[in-house]
Design a protein around this motif. Structure first.
Motif, PDB file in Angstrom:
ATOM      1  N   ASP A   1       0.821  -1.211   0.000  1.00 26.75           N
ATOM      2  CA  ASP A   1       0.000   0.000   0.000  1.00 26.75           C
ATOM      3  C   ASP A   1       0.857   1.264   0.000  1.00 26.75           C
ATOM      4  N   GLY A   2       0.550   2.152  -0.958  1.00 26.95           N
ATOM      5  CA  GLY A   2       1.207   3.448  -0.992  1.00 26.95           C
ATOM      6  C   GLY A   2       2.604   3.446  -1.580  1.00 26.95           C
ATOM      7  N   HIS A   3       3.033   2.336  -2.141  1.00 25.69           N
ATOM      8  CA  HIS A   3       4.406   2.256  -2.665  1.00 25.69           C
ATOM      9  C   HIS A   3       4.396   1.744  -4.112  1.00 25.69           C
ATOM     10  N   ASP A   4       5.138   2.418  -4.952  1.00 23.38           N
ATOM     11  CA  ASP A   4       5.228   2.069  -6.361  1.00 23.38           C
ATOM     12  C   ASP A   4       6.068   0.798  -6.535  1.00 23.38           C
ATOM     13  N   PRO A   5       5.566  -0.200  -7.265  1.00 23.30           N
ATOM     14  CA  PRO A   5       6.333  -1.437  -7.453  1.00 23.30           C
ATOM     15  C   PRO A   5       7.720  -1.205  -8.044  1.00 23.30           C
ATOM     16  N   ALA A   6       7.839  -0.272  -8.977  1.00 22.74           N
ATOM     17  CA  ALA A   6       9.154  -0.010  -9.573  1.00 22.74           C
ATOM     18  C   ALA A   6      10.135   0.522  -8.537  1.00 22.74           C
ATOM     19  N   ALA A   7       9.637   1.334  -7.608  1.00 19.49           N
ATOM     20  CA  ALA A   7      10.502   1.854  -6.544  1.00 19.49           C
ATOM     21  C   ALA A   7      10.926   0.732  -5.598  1.00 19.49           C
ATOM     22  N   ILE A   8      10.022  -0.201  -5.333  1.00 18.33           N
ATOM     23  CA  ILE A   8      10.359  -1.354  -4.481  1.00 18.33           C
ATOM     24  C   ILE A   8      11.432  -2.207  -5.160  1.00 18.33           C
ATOM     25  N   LYS A   9      11.268  -2.435  -6.446  1.00 18.06           N
ATOM     26  CA  LYS A   9      12.270  -3.187  -7.207  1.00 18.06           C
ATOM     27  C   LYS A   9      13.634  -2.505  -7.133  1.00 18.06           C
ATOM     28  N   ALA A  10      13.660  -1.189  -7.336  1.00 15.58           N
ATOM     29  CA  ALA A  10      14.927  -0.448  -7.312  1.00 15.58           C
ATOM     30  C   ALA A  10      15.568  -0.494  -5.935  1.00 15.58           C
ATOM     31  N   ALA A  11      14.763  -0.368  -4.885  1.00 19.70           N
ATOM     32  CA  ALA A  11      15.315  -0.412  -3.531  1.00 19.70           C
ATOM     33  C   ALA A  11      15.878  -1.786  -3.211  1.00 19.70           C
ATOM     34  N   ALA A  12      15.182  -2.823  -3.654  1.00 17.99           N
ATOM     35  CA  ALA A  12      15.691  -4.180  -3.428  1.00 17.99           C
ATOM     36  C   ALA A  12      17.009  -4.397  -4.161  1.00 17.99           C
ATOM     37  N   ARG A  13      17.088  -3.886  -5.385  1.00 13.21           N
ATOM     38  CA  ARG A  13      18.316  -4.045  -6.174  1.00 13.21           C
ATOM     39  C   ARG A  13      19.513  -3.408  -5.458  1.00 13.21           C
ATOM     40  N   GLU A  14      19.287  -2.303  -4.767  1.00 15.34           N
ATOM     41  CA  GLU A  14      20.378  -1.656  -4.032  1.00 15.34           C
ATOM     42  C   GLU A  14      20.912  -2.544  -2.905  1.00 15.34           C
ATOM     43  N   HIS A  15      20.095  -3.499  -2.475  1.00 13.02           N
ATOM     44  CA  HIS A  15      20.513  -4.434  -1.434  1.00 13.02           C
ATOM     45  C   HIS A  15      20.805  -5.818  -2.015  1.00 13.02           C
ATOM     46  N   ASP A  16      21.071  -5.861  -3.313  1.00 17.69           N
ATOM     47  CA  ASP A  16      21.430  -7.105  -4.006  1.00 17.69           C
ATOM     48  C   ASP A  16      20.347  -8.171  -3.904  1.00 17.69           C
TER      49      ASP A  16
END
Length: 387
Positions: A327-342
């Motif tokens: 809720d309230g979070h863009d899937p693309a932003a979640i993907k990008a944040a996860a990528r920063e943590h490998d």
């Protein structure tokens, strides 16, 4: 399965938590080494000469893939990707005015475009079979459509890319056989994830890719065509590999599935895909399916109790693909944040599933494989935003 050994055998596991196996899985060392060895040989002695020297490994691909899906080697064609394999099968069907194509709501838009092109060119009609309440293809509705007649082809995907379900492929096959209708199964997400037997499923044609759950090289795929129908299908284009020139103005098609191939191909990839098929068969597809299903179920359970997270998967039988929203979070932003943590995940695209009446905005997609671990699932959960 010895997961620790399998992870050691997968170099990429040391770098990332790879939960994008429905996009492209991490290849194991034997596949990497087979591809690299052949490419190195090409660079040393020449590409044609390397293919001749490694002819046995090239030929082995057919036996390896056939064994994995319960087919015969002469029913297998090497194709450069699942889309092209599917295209070669679909466009070889002799459609005529008034023919009907039955498909599912979860069909890939890429395939749907081909249906519409055929409808415009040949006067065929596309009918989308409705789902059960859980999102799975309705077998009762399919049977009702088959009874209406004029069905040339039933074409569906085994596992959609965007909602976690497994369609009842074998039950569809039974109905198609009862009504004498051709059956094309897009298995790009199921080969390498589920135990597949083309005789048990009853499909006439099956297309698959190398790069996803089979863990083969990108740019590889295969097509299965049942021997009984081979002679009724003329590929949409031919060359001197698919057919023999008969001077002065004729040709003769091959009598095996290689009529769907072209002579030029990614030879290192074909060798590597054969190795990938052997690797999966050696592990045992039943064990692979069990492990993938368990990991995906664990992830769904963890996501379901997390505040603000909605698991979006459908179907009575779940696959290794897990889709969800926060809720309230863009899937693309979640993907990008996860990528920063490998941590590798991806995002579904609603435009890829144009027949879906419940098409929703983009969602987060995590797809597990047998080399993934509970610790990697925890890594994903840790990087997700909290409500």
């Amino acid at each position: 399965m010895d997961i620790a050994r399998l992870r050691t055998d997968t170099p990429g596991c040391a770098a990332v938590a790879h939960l994008n196996n429905a996009g492209a899985a991490l290849p194991p060392s034997p596949v990497i080494e087979a591809v690299n060895r052949h490419f190195a040989l090409e660079s040393t002695i020449g590409a044609y000469e390397a293919a001749e020297r490694n002819e046995a490994a090239v030929r082995h691909f057919y036996d390896a893939v056939a064994g994995l899906v319960g087919a015969s080697a002469d029913e297998i064609a090497y194709v450069e990707n699942a889309t092209r394999a599917w295209d070669m099968a679909f466009y070889s069907v002799p459609f005529a005015d008034g023919d009907r194509i039955l498909t599912t709501t979860t069909e890939y838009s890429s395939n749907a475009i081909a249906y519409q092109q055929m409808a415009a060119a040949k006067g065929a009609r596309v009918d989308v079979v409705p789902d059960e309440a859980d999102g799975t293809l309705s077998l009762d509705a399919l049977e009702a459509e088959l009874r209406k007649g004029d069905v040339r082809l039933v074409s569906l995907n085994h596992i959609p890319t965007h909602n976690g379900l497994v369609n009842p492929a074998a039950e569809v096959g039974r109905l198609c056989r009862e009504h004498g209708v051709l059956y094309l199964l897009d298995a790009c997400q199921s080969v390498g994830q589920l135990a597949i037997d083309v005789d048990e499923i009853g499909c006439d044609m099956l297309s698959a890719t190398g790069r996803k759950y089979l863990r083969g090289p990108r740019g590889t795929g295969f097509l299965y065509v049942r021997r009984d129908i081979l002679r009724t299908l003329v590929p949409p284009f031919l060359d001197l590999h698919a057919a023999t020139w008969k001077a002065p103005d004729g040709f003769e098609l091959r009598d095996d599935a290689r009529r769907f191939e072209t002579w030029e191909r990614y030879v290192a990839g074909q060798i590597g895909l054969g190795v990938a098929a052997d690797y999966a068969a050696d592990l045992g597809m039943t064990d692979i399916e069990t492990h993938v299903t368990r990991l995906a179920a664990e992830l769904r359970e963890e996501l379901a109790v997390r505040p603000g997270v909605t698991v979006l998967d459908k179907g009575a039988r779940p696959s290794g693909i897990v889709t969800f929203s926060v809720d309230g979070h863009d899937p693309a932003a979640i993907k990008a944040a996860a990528r920063e943590h490998d941590v590798n995940i991806t995002v579904t695209n609603p435009l890829s599933h144009g027949y879906d009446p419940d098409a929703r905005p983009a969602a987060v997609r995590a797809s597990v494989h047998y080399y993934n671990t509970d610790e990697e699932l925890e890594r994903l959960l840790a990087v997700l935003p909290r409500k």
